[in-house]
Design a protein around this motif. Structure first.
Motif, mmCIF file in Angstrom:
data_model
loop_
_atom_site.group_PDB
_atom_site.id
_atom_site.type_symbol
_atom_site.label_atom_id
_atom_site.label_comp_id
_atom_site.label_asym_id
_atom_site.label_seq_id
_atom_site.Cartn_x
_atom_site.Cartn_y
_atom_site.Cartn_z
ATOM 1 N N UNK A 150 0.808 -1.083 -0.092
ATOM 2 C CA UNK A 150 0.104 -0.185 -0.067
ATOM 3 C C UNK A 150 0.772 1.315 -0.079
ATOM 4 N N UNK A 151 2.210 1.099 0.217
ATOM 5 C CA UNK A 151 3.044 2.277 0.323
ATOM 6 C C UNK A 151 3.446 2.743 1.731
ATOM 7 N N UNK A 152 4.453 3.692 1.735
ATOM 8 C CA UNK A 152 5.131 3.888 3.036
ATOM 9 C C UNK A 152 4.226 4.317 3.879
ATOM 10 N N UNK A 153 3.130 5.550 3.667
ATOM 11 C CA UNK A 153 2.408 5.881 4.575
ATOM 12 C C UNK A 153 1.632 4.849 5.411
ATOM 13 N N UNK A 154 0.942 3.804 4.657
ATOM 14 C CA UNK A 154 0.205 2.793 5.436
ATOM 15 C C UNK A 154 0.938 1.985 6.232
ATOM 16 N N UNK A 155 2.519 2.051 5.867
ATOM 17 C CA UNK A 155 3.457 1.107 6.800
ATOM 18 C C UNK A 155 3.592 2.052 8.108
ATOM 19 N N UNK A 156 3.885 3.270 7.920
ATOM 20 C CA UNK A 156 4.192 4.030 9.021
ATOM 21 C C UNK A 156 2.764 4.355 9.885
ATOM 22 N N UNK A 157 1.696 4.436 9.190
ATOM 23 C CA UNK A 157 0.616 4.519 10.150
ATOM 24 C C UNK A 157 0.332 3.099 11.012
ATOM 25 N N UNK A 158 0.481 2.232 10.470
ATOM 26 C CA UNK A 158 0.422 0.859 11.130
ATOM 27 C C UNK A 158 1.245 0.627 12.230
ATOM 28 N N UNK A 168 5.629 -0.688 24.445
ATOM 29 C CA UNK A 168 7.040 -1.363 24.480
ATOM 30 C C UNK A 168 7.190 -2.246 23.529
ATOM 31 N N UNK A 169 6.520 -2.373 22.702
ATOM 32 C CA UNK A 169 6.715 -3.413 21.291
ATOM 33 C C UNK A 169 7.989 -3.060 20.753
ATOM 34 N N UNK A 170 9.041 -3.914 20.960
ATOM 35 C CA UNK A 170 10.369 -3.589 20.226
ATOM 36 C C UNK A 170 10.111 -3.875 18.677
ATOM 37 N N UNK A 171 9.327 -4.636 18.392
ATOM 38 C CA UNK A 171 9.221 -4.972 16.798
ATOM 39 C C UNK A 171 8.564 -3.792 16.114
ATOM 40 N N UNK A 172 7.628 -3.016 17.059
ATOM 41 C CA UNK A 172 6.894 -1.835 16.086
ATOM 42 C C UNK A 172 8.001 -0.718 16.287
ATOM 43 N N UNK A 173 8.820 -0.587 17.365
ATOM 44 C CA UNK A 173 9.920 0.428 17.232
ATOM 45 C C UNK A 173 10.958 0.246 16.202
ATOM 46 N N UNK A 174 11.096 -1.250 15.919
ATOM 47 C CA UNK A 174 12.157 -1.377 14.834
ATOM 48 C C UNK A 174 11.602 -1.097 13.562
ATOM 49 N N UNK A 175 10.198 -1.440 13.485
ATOM 50 C CA UNK A 175 9.601 -1.168 12.068
ATOM 51 C C UNK A 175 9.754 0.335 11.955
ATOM 52 N N UNK A 176 9.167 1.060 13.011
ATOM 53 C CA UNK A 176 9.049 2.529 12.746
ATOM 54 C C UNK A 176 10.429 3.094 12.251
ATOM 55 N N UNK A 177 11.379 2.552 13.044
ATOM 56 C CA UNK A 177 12.768 3.383 12.639
ATOM 57 C C UNK A 177 13.095 2.767 11.055
#
Length: 177
Positions: A150-158, A168-177
């Protein structure tokens, strides 16, 4: 404070000037109200949505699917998908089986670059989100593969939504980074 055990559930420290007392009072009351409302929403959702599987066989197959997914090889991912599909035959509404099958289908993309398989996985992950809108794990998976679909904006929003649900979800922090 949890009333039966007297355990502290949430605490906050504020350093403000005495002149800001009324602003601080408004801030604290708004934060307490928002926190309580969110925790209540999560608790009520979890109680109604996270039902046990209809059969022990579905549970066992889901555990096998998860184990093979976590092994993360091409062969194990195929086995994870097979076990996930079998679990859903046993219990088509077992959310954990839907979650792990969705993850495995998405991850299979990393081995074979099969966009159709990844999209099928995303559809399952989105089904989990509809069933349990406070499952931060599903939003993390969505953030990983939404960028491709769907594109980077959808990834960032999720990823941001996953962090709102579970800071505290480290996977989410890693994905956001």
């Amino acid at each position: 404070t949890e009333t039966t055990t007297r355990a502290s559930i949430w605490a906050e420290h504020y350093d403000r000037l005495l002149a800001d007392l009324f602003d601080l009072q408004d801030e604290v009351s708004a934060q307490v109200a928002a926190t309580i409302a969110r925790q209540l929403e999560i608790e009520l959702s979890s109680r109604s949505i996270r039902r046990p599987p209809a059969s022990l066989k579905a549970y066992d197959l889901t555990l096998r699917a998860k184990w093979h997914y976590l092994s993360y090889t091409r062969g194990d991912m195929a086995r994870s998908i097979a076990y996930g599909e079998q679990a859903l035959v046993e219990d088509p509404e077992y959310r954990e089986a839907v979650y792990w099958l969705g993850n495995a289908r998405c991850a299979a993309y990393e081995f074979d670059f099969n966009l159709d398989e990844m999209r099928a996985g995303l559809a399952l992950v989105e089904q989990v989100i509809r069933l349990d809108p406070v499952d931060s794990r599903a939003f993390v998976t969505l953030s990983i593969y939404a960028g491709l679909a769907y594109g980077p904006d959808a990834s960032r929003a999720a990823a941001e939504h996953a962090l709102r649900l579970n800071p505290g979800d480290y996977y989410a922090h890693a994905q956001r980074a």
